[in-house]
Write a protein that holds these residues in place. Structure first.
Motif, PDB file in Angstrom:
ATOM      1  N   ALA A 359       0.834  -1.210   0.000  1.00  0.00           N
ATOM      2  CA  ALA A 359       0.000   0.000   0.000  1.00  0.00           C
ATOM      3  C   ALA A 359       0.861   1.249   0.000  1.00  0.00           C
ATOM      4  O   ALA A 359       0.561   2.233  -0.676  1.00  0.00           O
ATOM      5  N   ARG A 360       1.962   1.220   0.746  1.00  0.00           N
ATOM      6  CA  ARG A 360       2.858   2.379   0.783  1.00  0.00           C
ATOM      7  C   ARG A 360       3.515   2.612  -0.574  1.00  0.00           C
ATOM      8  O   ARG A 360       3.751   3.747  -0.981  1.00  0.00           O
ATOM      9  N   ASP A 361       3.806   1.505  -1.290  1.00  0.00           N
ATOM     10  CA  ASP A 361       4.375   1.657  -2.637  1.00  0.00           C
ATOM     11  C   ASP A 361       3.405   2.375  -3.566  1.00  0.00           C
ATOM     12  O   ASP A 361       3.817   3.197  -4.403  1.00  0.00           O
ATOM     13  N   LEU A 362       2.111   2.057  -3.422  1.00  0.00           N
ATOM     14  CA  LEU A 362       1.105   2.690  -4.278  1.00  0.00           C
ATOM     15  C   LEU A 362       1.036   4.196  -4.058  1.00  0.00           C
ATOM     16  O   LEU A 362       0.617   4.947  -4.935  1.00  0.00           O
ATOM     17  N   HIS A 363       1.448   4.648  -2.872  1.00  0.00           N
ATOM     18  CA  HIS A 363       1.420   6.082  -2.573  1.00  0.00           C
ATOM     19  C   HIS A 363       2.637   6.811  -3.125  1.00  0.00           C
ATOM     20  O   HIS A 363       2.670   8.045  -3.144  1.00  0.00           O
ATOM     21  N   ASP A 364       3.644   6.032  -3.551  1.00  0.00           N
ATOM     22  CA  ASP A 364       4.883   6.626  -4.051  1.00  0.00           C
ATOM     23  C   ASP A 364       4.664   7.135  -5.477  1.00  0.00           C
ATOM     24  O   ASP A 364       4.353   6.368  -6.389  1.00  0.00           O
ATOM     25  N   SER A 365       4.842   8.426  -5.663  1.00  0.00           N
ATOM     26  CA  SER A 365       4.611   9.036  -6.984  1.00  0.00           C
ATOM     27  C   SER A 365       5.622   8.565  -8.023  1.00  0.00           C
ATOM     28  O   SER A 365       5.399   8.710  -9.230  1.00  0.00           O
ATOM     29  N   ILE A 402      -6.527   3.025  -7.667  1.00  0.00           N
ATOM     30  CA  ILE A 402      -7.131   2.720  -8.967  1.00  0.00           C
ATOM     31  C   ILE A 402      -6.535   3.599 -10.064  1.00  0.00           C
ATOM     32  O   ILE A 402      -6.249   3.128 -11.171  1.00  0.00           O
ATOM     33  N   GLU A 403      -6.311   4.862  -9.739  1.00  0.00           N
ATOM     34  CA  GLU A 403      -5.738   5.784 -10.732  1.00  0.00           C
ATOM     35  C   GLU A 403      -4.345   5.338 -11.162  1.00  0.00           C
ATOM     36  O   GLU A 403      -4.027   5.294 -12.367  1.00  0.00           O
ATOM     37  N   ARG A 404      -3.493   4.959 -10.197  1.00  0.00           N
ATOM     38  CA  ARG A 404      -2.114   4.583 -10.529  1.00  0.00           C
ATOM     39  C   ARG A 404      -2.050   3.217 -11.187  1.00  0.00           C
ATOM     40  O   ARG A 404      -1.236   2.981 -12.089  1.00  0.00           O
ATOM     41  N   LEU A 405      -2.902   2.309 -10.770  1.00  0.00           N
ATOM     42  CA  LEU A 405      -2.935   0.999 -11.415  1.00  0.00           C
ATOM     43  C   LEU A 405      -3.422   1.114 -12.855  1.00  0.00           C
ATOM     44  O   LEU A 405      -2.958   0.369 -13.737  1.00  0.00           O
ATOM     45  N   GLN A 406      -4.325   2.044 -13.106  1.00  0.00           N
ATOM     46  CA  GLN A 406      -4.815   2.251 -14.472  1.00  0.00           C
ATOM     47  C   GLN A 406      -3.697   2.769 -15.368  1.00  0.00           C
ATOM     48  O   GLN A 406      -3.559   2.338 -16.524  1.00  0.00           O
ATOM     49  N   VAL A 407      -2.872   3.671 -14.844  1.00  0.00           N
ATOM     50  CA  VAL A 407      -1.738   4.190 -15.623  1.00  0.00           C
ATOM     51  C   VAL A 407      -0.762   3.057 -15.943  1.00  0.00           C
ATOM     52  O   VAL A 407      -0.254   2.959 -17.073  1.00  0.00           O
ATOM     53  N   LEU A 408      -0.495   2.199 -14.945  1.00  0.00           N
ATOM     54  CA  LEU A 408       0.413   1.072 -15.175  1.00  0.00           C
ATOM     55  C   LEU A 408      -0.162   0.095 -16.186  1.00  0.00           C
ATOM     56  O   LEU A 408       0.561  -0.436 -17.044  1.00  0.00           O
ATOM     57  N   ARG A 409      -1.466  -0.137 -16.112  1.00  0.00           N
ATOM     58  CA  ARG A 409      -2.102  -1.033 -17.091  1.00  0.00           C
ATOM     59  C   ARG A 409      -2.005  -0.420 -18.491  1.00  0.00           C
ATOM     60  O   ARG A 409      -1.715  -1.134 -19.459  1.00  0.00           O
TER      61      ARG A 409
END
Length: 518
Positions: A359-365, A402-409
């Motif tokens: 979860a902390r990784d997901l917060h990393d810009s 969800i926003e960051r996972l969408q960018v990665l996808r």
């Protein structure tokens, strides 16, 4: 006991009142019989006959009254007392348990508030009972517990040894644990009490001709130093006990447990920094197998800490997250996994590698840039990397995740929702998470052949994944029967010890080539 679990005093049967009622009814009945004989002549009855008739009539009137007023209430009271005892006392040892012991603790706390005194709560856990149950049978294990209970009670009855204890101060908690409450006892006094009780419990004894040696561990909590109510005091004592067991100590107080845990975190944080600096981590890879082709289609990268001083990920990862070190570890894992994926690809092994992020990784810009730049550097197609994120990590901050996972996808990476079913996501969020696959948690998989509820849950998750156009991966597959049932449920991919344990890169390469060359 009332519905809320609170112990309430039952009104005892008043025998004096019942006796008065019986006497009054007897007098009234006798007067009624006298009037009966006075106004209704009985020429055929003599004095003896009248006396006998009088006695019979009196008995017919008094006996039902005597039964309903005296016998039945006493029987009812006896049954109630027996039910209360079964509910509030342990069936095996007869010691107080559960709500009754909570009530004892709260009563002593009220007394301590009035007297401005302290209370010590000692939780003792005799080690090895489960082994005795397994090797010698549950009857022997029960006999051992009864002996330990009597030994502890024996210490409490010795008023010259510990004047502050009495038999009601001893209780049996869940499992094999006992608790001892010592009123008017401070930290120093609790050490004396604890030592004498542990010595009594650990004294060798015989059961069925076999000498039993018990080694006990204790945890101590003090009112009001550590808690101000029964529930918290028990929690603190149990926490101290767990620390004592983890550190293989005979006894720990709650204060020591807290300081010990803090020291442990500081020590591990320092070791994590050193391990990062000296490259003490490595990646192991657990295969994922397609049930349709029976071929390895992917692996999950799992971090390991090398060396005798290494720790399991379950211990050091949470501390790395809390100390802000997880970012450095994740960076290393991503670079290592991408590099290894490219090396295998060059060697003819073209498979996907899954990388876990927190979860902390997901917060990393910088997370998105790190994945994209690392793949670009090694000229690796992003579709060769799956980003595994747990359901609970996504739900910590769902919109951002969800926003960051969408960018990665969108950048070409595959997204996997790990540990599905163990978190608290709702379907409204699930439909928006840009995942390619769901991972069915091993807690639902292990018993699907023997537990119909687990089978229905697993089948439901698999069907849900298919309805959402997602592939499904089941982890924790350890037997052929489980694998075949998952295949029957149309699960596409599985991983687990049935196929292989996690392997280092060289061992996996050998295992892969042997499997696919056969």
């Amino acid at each position: 006991m009332n519905r809320g679990g609170k112990i309430t005093a039952r009104r005892p049967v008043n025998l004096w009142l019942i006796a008065i009622k019986v006497i009054a009814i007897s007098v009234i009945a006798e007067i009624a019989i006298m009037l009966f004989f006075l106004y209704i002549p009985h020429p055929n009855l003599g004095n003896i006959g009248m006396a006998i008739t009088d006695g019979l009539l009196l008995g017919l009137l008094i006996l039902p009254t005597f039964y309903y007023l005296l016998i039945q209430p006493v029987r009812r009271q006896t049954i109630i007392e027996q039910e209360d005892r079964l509910l509030l006392h342990d069936n095996l040892t007869g010691l107080p348990c559960g709500p009754l012991f909570h009530e004892v603790i709260n009563h002593e706390i009220h007394e301590a508030i009035r007297d401005l005194s302290r209370i010590s709560l000692i939780v003792i856990d005799p080690q090895g009972i489960s082994d005795i149950n397994q090797e010698m049978g549950f009857q022997v294990g029960d006999d051992v517990l009864v002996h330990i209970a009597k030994a502890i009670q024996g210490v409490c009855r010795d008023s010259d040894m510990i004047a502050s204890l009495n038999e009601s101060s001893v209780a049996r908690l869940n499992g094999d644990r006992f608790a001892i409450l010592a009123a008017h006892t401070d930290m120093a006094g609790s050490k004396v009490v604890e030592k004498k009780i542990r010595q009594a419990a650990d004294t060798p004894f015989e059961v069925g001709g076999v000498t039993i040696n018990i080694i006990s561990t204790t945890g101590i909590a003090i009112y009001p130093d550590h808690a101000d109510n029964a529930e918290e005091l028990l929690r603190c004592a149990n926490a101290a006990l767990e620390t004592a067991k983890q550190e293989q100590l005979s006894s720990v107080t709650y204060k020591e447990a807290r300081s010990s845990a803090a020291s442990r975190r500081i020590e591990i944080s320092s070791r994590i920094r050193q391990a990062i600096a000296t490259n003490r981590f490595t990646l192991f890879y657990q295969p994922k197998v397609s049930l349709e082709t029976n071929r390895v289609c992917a692996v999950e990268a799992l971090i390991r800490w090398l060396g005798e001083d290494g720790l399991s990920p379950a211990e050091f990862i949470p501390i790395a997250e809390s100390q802000g070190l997880i970012g450095k570890i994740t960076t290393w894992v991503i670079k290592e996994a991408v590099e290894q994926c490219k090396l295998w690809e060059s060697d003819g092994i073209k498979i996907n590698i899954a990388v876990n992020i927190s979860a902390r990784d997901l917060h990393d810009s910088q997370l998105i840039e790190l994945f994209v730049d690392t793949c670009r550097e090694h000229k690796l197609d992003p579709s060769s990397i799956t980003i595994e994120v747990t359901e609970s990590s996504v739900m910590a901050h769902p919109e951002l995740a969800i926003e960051r996972l969408q960018v990665l996808r969108d950048a070409g990476f595959r997204i996997s929702l790990d540990d599905f079913g163990t978190g608290y996501s709702s379907l409204s969020y699930l439909k928006n998470i840009p995942a390619h696959e769901l991972k069915l948690d091993q807690s639902f998989v292990a018993n699907i052949c023997s537990d119909s509820r687990d089978e229905r849950l697993a089948r439901g998750v698999i069907d849900l994944a298919h309805d959402l156009k997602l592939s499904i991966v089941a982890e924790g597959v350890e037997t052929e029967d489980v694998m075949l049932m998952l295949k029957e449920m149309n699960c596409e991919i599985v991983q687990g010890y049935f196929y292989s344990r996690p392997l280092d890169a060289a061992s996996f390469k050998t295992w892969y080539k042997q499997r696919h060359n056969d």
